[in-house]
Design an enzyme around this catalytic site. Sequence first.
Site, PDB file in Angstrom:
ATOM      1  N   PRO A   2       0.836  -1.206   0.000  1.00 51.15           N
ATOM      2  CA  PRO A   2       0.000   0.000   0.000  1.00 51.15           C
ATOM      3  C   PRO A   2       0.867   1.251   0.000  1.00 51.15           C
ATOM      4  O   PRO A   2       1.778   1.391   0.807  1.00 51.15           O
ATOM      5  CB  PRO A   2      -0.792  -0.125   1.304  1.00 51.15           C
ATOM      6  N   GLU A   3       0.600   2.146  -0.938  1.00 49.30           N
ATOM      7  CA  GLU A   3       1.364   3.373  -1.035  1.00 49.30           C
ATOM      8  C   GLU A   3       0.519   4.537  -0.528  1.00 49.30           C
ATOM      9  O   GLU A   3      -0.573   4.341   0.004  1.00 49.30           O
ATOM     10  CB  GLU A   3       1.835   3.571  -2.474  1.00 49.30           C
TER      11      GLU A   3
END
Length: 271
Positions: A2-3
Amino acid sequence: MPELPEVETTRRGLAPHLEGRVVRSAQVRQRSLRWPVEADFERHIAGARILRLQRRAKYLLVHTDRGCAIWHLGMSGSLRLVEAGTEVRKHDHIDWVLDSGLHLRYHDPRRFGALLWTGADPEAHDLLAHLGSEPLSEDFNGDTLFAASRGRRQPVKTLIMDGRIVVGVGNIYASESLFLAGIRPDRPAGGISRVRYQRLADAIKQVLASAIEQGGTTLRDFVGGDGQPGYFAQRLNVYGRTGEPCRQCGRPVRDQVLGQRNTFFCRHCQR
């Protein structure tokens, strides 16, 4: 992993349901995450009122009237709101029981995420104190990148992925931003003009804002705060498209390894 857009999507999805709520209790089923959940975490959080949710880089900060919980989703973590009595699945490691009756549930198959607690200013925490500019803030612009790049021979892509300079520009969004700005990812950072860095800063803001609007990139392990995956992956221009035609010129998208990460670009459109 997840960014920034995925974490921001999670924050926005959870905030209306958490802010102002009291955490009645917490259930920690697995303490062995990236860093162990401290033994008295439940005591800290029980009875705390949640004041606001903040994102700093890829960290989610839950500010309460007793202190701050710092979440990191790691490579496969997700936070979801579930009804009381919802069956606990494998890898559902932590629940916060809210006064609304809902549970905030943390799921993390790989256990590379983290839940930390601090009674001090979270911005001074060792994990956050040395972070760079927020890319969507007014403080981040072409001057930021130009100043940081002087005298550096490293590829520009690794520069913008350095969290000490600007946070949250992960591999996917670095490739997409450089494409939008028309800059080759392997160009030496110190040889790029201030004007081109302004174009790159604008591209980073545009790509991240678009990703957030679309709900974050669809990744195999990520689920947003509302339980729905993101859809930004449908709009990627170069990332993961090796050999496919460039959406601007039709020539094949290329790939190479920079900083031990796969990098995607168009040799014709990026110079």
